[in-house]
Design a protein around this motif. Structure first.
Motif, PDB file in Angstrom:
ATOM      1  N   ASP A  21      20.918  23.923  44.389  1.00  0.00           N
ATOM      2  CA  ASP A  21      19.684  24.558  44.859  1.00  0.00           C
ATOM      3  C   ASP A  21      19.887  25.226  46.217  1.00  0.00           C
ATOM      4  O   ASP A  21      19.072  26.043  46.640  1.00  0.00           O
ATOM      5  CB  ASP A  21      18.556  23.535  44.956  1.00  0.00           C
ATOM      6  N   SER A  22      20.962  24.869  46.889  1.00  0.00           N
ATOM      7  CA  SER A  22      21.276  25.455  48.184  1.00  0.00           C
ATOM      8  C   SER A  22      21.854  26.857  47.991  1.00  0.00           C
ATOM      9  O   SER A  22      22.888  27.035  47.351  1.00  0.00           O
ATOM     10  CB  SER A  22      22.296  24.584  48.922  1.00  0.00           C
ATOM     11  N   LEU A  23      21.177  27.837  48.550  1.00  0.00           N
ATOM     12  CA  LEU A  23      21.622  29.219  48.430  1.00  0.00           C
ATOM     13  C   LEU A  23      23.006  29.412  49.032  1.00  0.00           C
ATOM     14  O   LEU A  23      23.846  30.119  48.465  1.00  0.00           O
ATOM     15  CB  LEU A  23      20.604  30.132  49.131  1.00  0.00           C
ATOM     16  N   LEU A  30      28.541  32.221  42.739  1.00  0.00           N
ATOM     17  CA  LEU A  30      27.897  33.183  41.848  1.00  0.00           C
ATOM     18  C   LEU A  30      28.426  34.595  42.080  1.00  0.00           C
ATOM     19  O   LEU A  30      28.603  35.358  41.120  1.00  0.00           O
ATOM     20  CB  LEU A  30      26.375  33.140  42.022  1.00  0.00           C
ATOM     21  N   ARG A  31      28.719  34.941  43.318  1.00  0.00           N
ATOM     22  CA  ARG A  31      29.312  36.260  43.601  1.00  0.00           C
ATOM     23  C   ARG A  31      30.682  36.389  42.949  1.00  0.00           C
ATOM     24  O   ARG A  31      31.030  37.446  42.421  1.00  0.00           O
ATOM     25  CB  ARG A  31      29.428  36.473  45.114  1.00  0.00           C
ATOM     26  N   ARG A  32      31.462  35.326  42.996  1.00  0.00           N
ATOM     27  CA  ARG A  32      32.782  35.356  42.354  1.00  0.00           C
ATOM     28  C   ARG A  32      32.644  35.494  40.848  1.00  0.00           C
ATOM     29  O   ARG A  32      33.387  36.245  40.210  1.00  0.00           O
ATOM     30  CB  ARG A  32      33.570  34.086  42.702  1.00  0.00           C
ATOM     31  N   ILE A  33      31.691  34.779  40.262  1.00  0.00           N
ATOM     32  CA  ILE A  33      31.448  34.873  38.814  1.00  0.00           C
ATOM     33  C   ILE A  33      31.044  36.296  38.467  1.00  0.00           C
ATOM     34  O   ILE A  33      31.539  36.878  37.480  1.00  0.00           O
ATOM     35  CB  ILE A  33      30.355  33.863  38.386  1.00  0.00           C
ATOM     36  N   LEU A  47      21.908  35.784  37.613  1.00  0.00           N
ATOM     37  CA  LEU A  47      22.823  34.634  37.633  1.00  0.00           C
ATOM     38  C   LEU A  47      22.247  33.502  38.480  1.00  0.00           C
ATOM     39  O   LEU A  47      22.318  32.339  38.087  1.00  0.00           O
ATOM     40  CB  LEU A  47      24.184  35.039  38.199  1.00  0.00           C
ATOM     41  N   HIS A  48      21.683  33.852  39.618  1.00  0.00           N
ATOM     42  CA  HIS A  48      21.098  32.814  40.473  1.00  0.00           C
ATOM     43  C   HIS A  48      19.910  32.160  39.785  1.00  0.00           C
ATOM     44  O   HIS A  48      19.780  30.937  39.788  1.00  0.00           O
ATOM     45  CB  HIS A  48      20.693  33.387  41.830  1.00  0.00           C
TER      46      HIS A  48
END
Length: 143
Positions: A21-23, A30-33, A47-48
């Motif tokens: 839950d921590s941004l 998520l950026r890498r994904i 994605l988030h």
């Protein structure tokens, strides 16, 4: 610990971070994904929002792609031939964060910097980081 175990452990850490839950924990993963194209039709925002649906297999694929392989199934057998030192870049986030390290867009840029200033180059995805020399790290720890 074998190289496969190291990669499985890293995938677990990334999986936990991606679902967090921590941004500040979730977004780097998520950026890498997103950059790796694991979910080509999803935006980073989507994605988030849907991070709960990310599975461990997606992180294993991410690590394979970042290592230059198209998928986990082709990456896993190759890991048997790798030394644990080849996976040292996993330590960047885990062990090196208390120290000031120089980051570069490419391994070539990092190598040129390390030649001039010292330190050790470690590839991190498409980028590279120069870990300060042991002496510099020890000096930084004392201050």
């Amino acid at each position: 610990m074998g190289t496969i175990d190291i990669v499985l452990r890293q995938a677990r850490k990334l999986h936990l971070a991606a679902k967090s839950d921590s941004l500040s924990s979730a977004m780097p993963v998520l950026r890498r994904i997103h950059a790796a194209g694991i979910f080509p039709s999803k935006t980073l925002f989507a994605l988030h929002r849907e991070r709960g649906s990310i599975q461990r297999k997606h992180l294993l694929r991410l690590l394979a792609i970042e290592a230059g392989y198209p998928d986990w199934e082709r990456f896993r057998p190759e890991l048997a031939h790798w030394s644990p030192e080849a996976l040292e870049h996993f330590k960047v986030a885990d062990e090196w964060t208390p120290y000031l390290n120089a980051w570069f867009a490419s391994e070539a840029q990092a190598s040129a910097y390390a030649q001039a200033h010292g330190g050790r180059v470690v590839r991190y995805g498409p980028h590279a980081v120069v870990q300060a020399s042991d002496a510099a790290m020890a000096e930084g720890a004392r201050s």
